[in-house]
Design an enzyme around this catalytic site. Sequence first.
Site, mmCIF file in Angstrom:
data_model
loop_
_atom_site.group_PDB
_atom_site.id
_atom_site.type_symbol
_atom_site.label_atom_id
_atom_site.label_comp_id
_atom_site.label_asym_id
_atom_site.label_seq_id
_atom_site.Cartn_x
_atom_site.Cartn_y
_atom_site.Cartn_z
ATOM 1 N N ASP A 116 0.512 0.839 -3.489
ATOM 2 C CA ASP A 116 1.858 1.146 -3.282
ATOM 3 C C ASP A 116 2.006 1.361 -1.652
ATOM 4 O OD1 ASP A 116 4.407 1.946 -3.430
ATOM 5 O OD2 ASP A 116 4.061 3.651 -4.877
ATOM 6 N N SER A 117 3.176 0.977 -1.160
ATOM 7 C CA SER A 117 3.628 1.485 0.185
ATOM 8 C C SER A 117 3.422 2.917 0.774
ATOM 9 C CB SER A 117 5.042 1.070 0.512
ATOM 10 O OG SER A 117 5.790 1.658 0.095
ATOM 11 N N GLY A 124 6.172 5.009 0.420
ATOM 12 C CA GLY A 124 7.443 5.503 0.310
ATOM 13 C C GLY A 124 7.705 6.489 -0.501
ATOM 14 N N GLN A 175 15.941 -2.070 -5.672
ATOM 15 C CA GLN A 175 16.692 -0.668 -5.841
ATOM 16 C C GLN A 175 18.083 -0.583 -6.172
ATOM 17 O OE1 GLN A 175 15.066 2.245 -5.564
ATOM 18 N NE2 GLN A 175 13.166 1.854 -4.623
ATOM 19 N N GLY A 186 12.439 3.171 -8.218
ATOM 20 C CA GLY A 186 13.571 3.906 -8.550
ATOM 21 C C GLY A 186 13.895 4.394 -9.772
ATOM 22 N N ASP A 188 2.012 0.975 -13.829
ATOM 23 C CA ASP A 188 1.257 1.642 -13.160
ATOM 24 C C ASP A 188 1.815 3.230 -13.462
ATOM 25 O OD1 ASP A 188 2.081 3.604 -10.810
ATOM 26 O OD2 ASP A 188 2.955 1.870 -10.649
ATOM 27 N N HIS A 210 -11.806 8.151 -21.908
ATOM 28 C CA HIS A 210 -11.165 8.140 -23.177
ATOM 29 C C HIS A 210 -9.621 7.611 -23.360
ATOM 30 C CE1 HIS A 210 -9.858 8.576 -27.360
ATOM 31 N NE2 HIS A 210 -8.700 8.984 -26.922
#
Lengths: 378, 378
Positions: free
Chosen positions: A92-93, A95, A194, A221, A271, A340
Site C-alpha cells: 500500500d502507498s 496514504g 476515490q 475510501g 486485504d 487459526h
Amino acid sequence: MSFFQVLCHNRNCKARTGKIITSRSEISTPVFLPIGTLGSVKAISNSDLESIGYNIFLANTYHLYLRPGVEILHNAGGIHKFINWQYSILTDSGGFQIYSLATLRKFDSDGIKFNSHIDGSTHFFTPEDIIEIQRIIGSDIIMPLDVCSEYPVSHSEAETALNITHNWEKRCLERFKSNRIKYESKQFLFSINQGSVFKDLRRRSIEELNELDFDGNAIGGLAVGEDNDIMYEVIDFCTDILPVNKPRYLMGVGTPENILNAIELGIDMFDCVIPTRNARHGRLYSFFGEINIKSSKNKLKFDLLDAGFNSSVLNNYSLSYLRHLFFSNEPLAMRFATIHNLEFYFEFMKRIRKSIEEDNFQEFKKEFLNNYRNNKFT
Amino acid sequence: MSFFQVLCHNRNCKARTGKIITSRSEISTPVFLPIGTLGSVKAISNSDLESIGYNIFLANTYHLYLRPGVEILHNAGGIHKFINWQYSILTDSGGFQIYSLATLRKFDSDGIKFNSHIDGSTHFFTPEDIIEIQRIIGSDIIMPLDVCSEYPVSHSEAETALNITHNWEKRCLERFKSNRIKYESKQFLFSINQGSVFKDLRRRSIEELNELDFDGNAIGGLAVGEDNDIMYEVIDFCTDILPVNKPRYLMGVGTPENILNAIELGIDMFDCVIPTRNARHGRLYSFFGEINIKSSKNKLKFDLLDAGFNSSVLNNYSLSYLRHLFFSNEPLAMRFATIHNLEFYFEFMKRIRKSIEEDNFQEFKKEFLNNYRNNKFT
C-alpha cells in the site's frame, strides 16, 4: 502471459474467479491478503504463512520507509531478500496510514508533509517519492499516493481531494513508466479510485483513471465508517464501470460477510487487519460462527473443537488450553489464534472460488451466512 | 529398567554421561531443561521444542497452581494432555518462586503461607499439598517443598532452614509413598539438599537425605548470588558424597561456562531461564561468543551468519532482519531468538556428551571457552 485473466463468471451475479500472475506467484482470485505491515504478519513467521498456503500478503510503504528504512531495504536487495519470502508482496502507498497515524500532516498539490508516529521526525512525500520508495522495496504490486477523505465528507471536499488524487496518480504513473525496477522482478501499478459515496465523483474517477495504463484498479475510501448498505451500493456502481479485464481490489475489507457481498458485486482482491487483529484479542473465526477464546464457558472445554475446516490449531489444542495461554499472556496465544484465523480465511476464499467455478456462489453464500449467524458456540 | 544409569565416566574428572528413563522419554545426560513455567516455553510452541529435539522441560508447581489451577489440570487429565506434549516434564516445587515472587509469605514448621503475585489472594502450602498438587499436574519428575535461604545467610539461619527443609522433604516422601498417581504414568521424586555455602551443613543435608528413598538428588540454594568459585567448591564437595547411581541436578544453572564447570564436577541435570530470557532481550548464543542482535553494527549485516552449528534461524535470516524485528517489537523477534538459543543449548549439550563418551571432555571445554571468550562478533 497476461498479468490478470478472468477464469469463471457466476451466472446470476457479478462474482468471478481469475488469476493474477506476478514474477513470484500465480494468485487465484478472489483472494484475501493478510496484513504484514513491516514485512511479517504479526505473531507468526513467513514460513507459517507459506505453510497455510498464502502466496501474497500486504506490506506498507509508509511503515517500511520509517522502519527499517530505504537504506537497509536498498542494501538488502529489496524486501523479499530482507525477509526471506519468495512469493508476492503488495505494498500500500501509505496514504491512508499518513492520515491515520502520522501527526502534523499538511498536504498541498505537490505532496504530503508529516511527522513520523515513531519519533516525530518530519518527512515529505511527493507522488514520485512513493514510486521511488516502492522501487526500492521491490514489492510486486504497488499503489499510487492518494488523498483519503474522511467519512462523512462534503461533495465539494471530496471533489477537491479527488482532483489532487488524480493529479498524484498521473504523476505516479509517469514516474513508474520512466524509472526502472531496481531488482530482477517486474512490478505492477494499480490505480485507486476515490469519490467517497458520491456516484458522480466515482464515475468521473473511474472513467479518468480508465484512460490511463494501470495494471489493476483499487476502490479506495470505503469501509471508513459508512453503513454497509451504502458501501455495497458504491461497490456495485463501481464494478459496473470498472474494466472487466483488470483485477478489482477493495482496500481494507473485511469481515466474511463483507467479503461475500463484495465478491457477489465483482471484487477480486481484499486485504484487512481483522482476522489477525481479532486473533490477538482472542477471537477465532469458524464456519459455525465466531469463538471468544477468553469466555469463562471455555474453562473446562477440553474436547477438540470442530470449526468446520482443518485447523492445525484446534486439531491439536483445546479451548481450555488456548484460554489459559491468553490469560497467562503467553505470546503463543496470539500465534495460535493468528494461524487459526488465517487458515480460516484461506479456506473460506478457497470454498468461495470453488462455488463460483461450480456456479453456485449464491447458494454457498446463503448457507455460509446461515451457519455463521446461527453461531453454535454462543 | 532403572530410572537412571551412568553410561560413561571421563577419566580425569567427574564428568559422566547417563540416561534417565521416565514413562515418556529416555533422556540423555548431562541434560539441559528449558523453562516452560506455565506449560510452554515463552514465545515458542511445544512443537518447536520437539523439533529442536528436547524431550523434557521444566514447569513450575507454584505458577501452575495459580494459573490455570488444579481444577482445570485435574479435569484435563493432567498437564501433558492439557498442553498436548507427549514427552517428560519436571516440575519444580515452587518453593523458590514463593520466596522470589509471592508477597507476605510466612513460614512455620508446618508450611508456607503466601499471597499470590497475580491477585494477592492468600494460600497455604504444606509439604503434603505440594505432592498432591504435583500428582494432579502429573509431571514425570517432581520436587519436594524446601526453604530457600538467601545469600549471604548466617550459619545458624542456614541450619534452621535446613532443619525445616529436611522435615518437609521427609513429609513429602511419606505422602509420595502413600498416595497414588492420578493418571497412568509413574512419577519420580527428587531430594533437594541445602546448607548454603557451609560444607558441614551440606554434608549433613546430603547424608540425611541419602538415607531416604529419593529417585534423584538436586543441589538447591546455589547460583543465588555467591561467587562462581564458591559455587564450584560447594558443587565439588557435594558430588563427592552424593550417590553415584542417582542423577544429580543443579537447579537454576546456568551459562555455558557454568554448565561446563559443573559437568566437570559431576552434575547431570540443569535448568535455567537464561537462554530463553536472553533471547527475548535480543542476545543470541553461538560457539563463537554471544551476539547482541540490537547492536547498530548489525544494521547492514545481510549475510547469513555462521554460529558454529546448524541454526534454523541464522540459516534463513540475517542479523539486519532480526534487528528490524526487535526494533519493530514484532513477537516473531522473540520467537526466532528463543528457537536459536534453545538450538544452541541443545547442540552444546550434545557435543558435551559426545566429548565425555570420547573421553576428551576437558579438551572440548578448553576449546569451547577459548572460542567463546574470543568473541568474533565483538
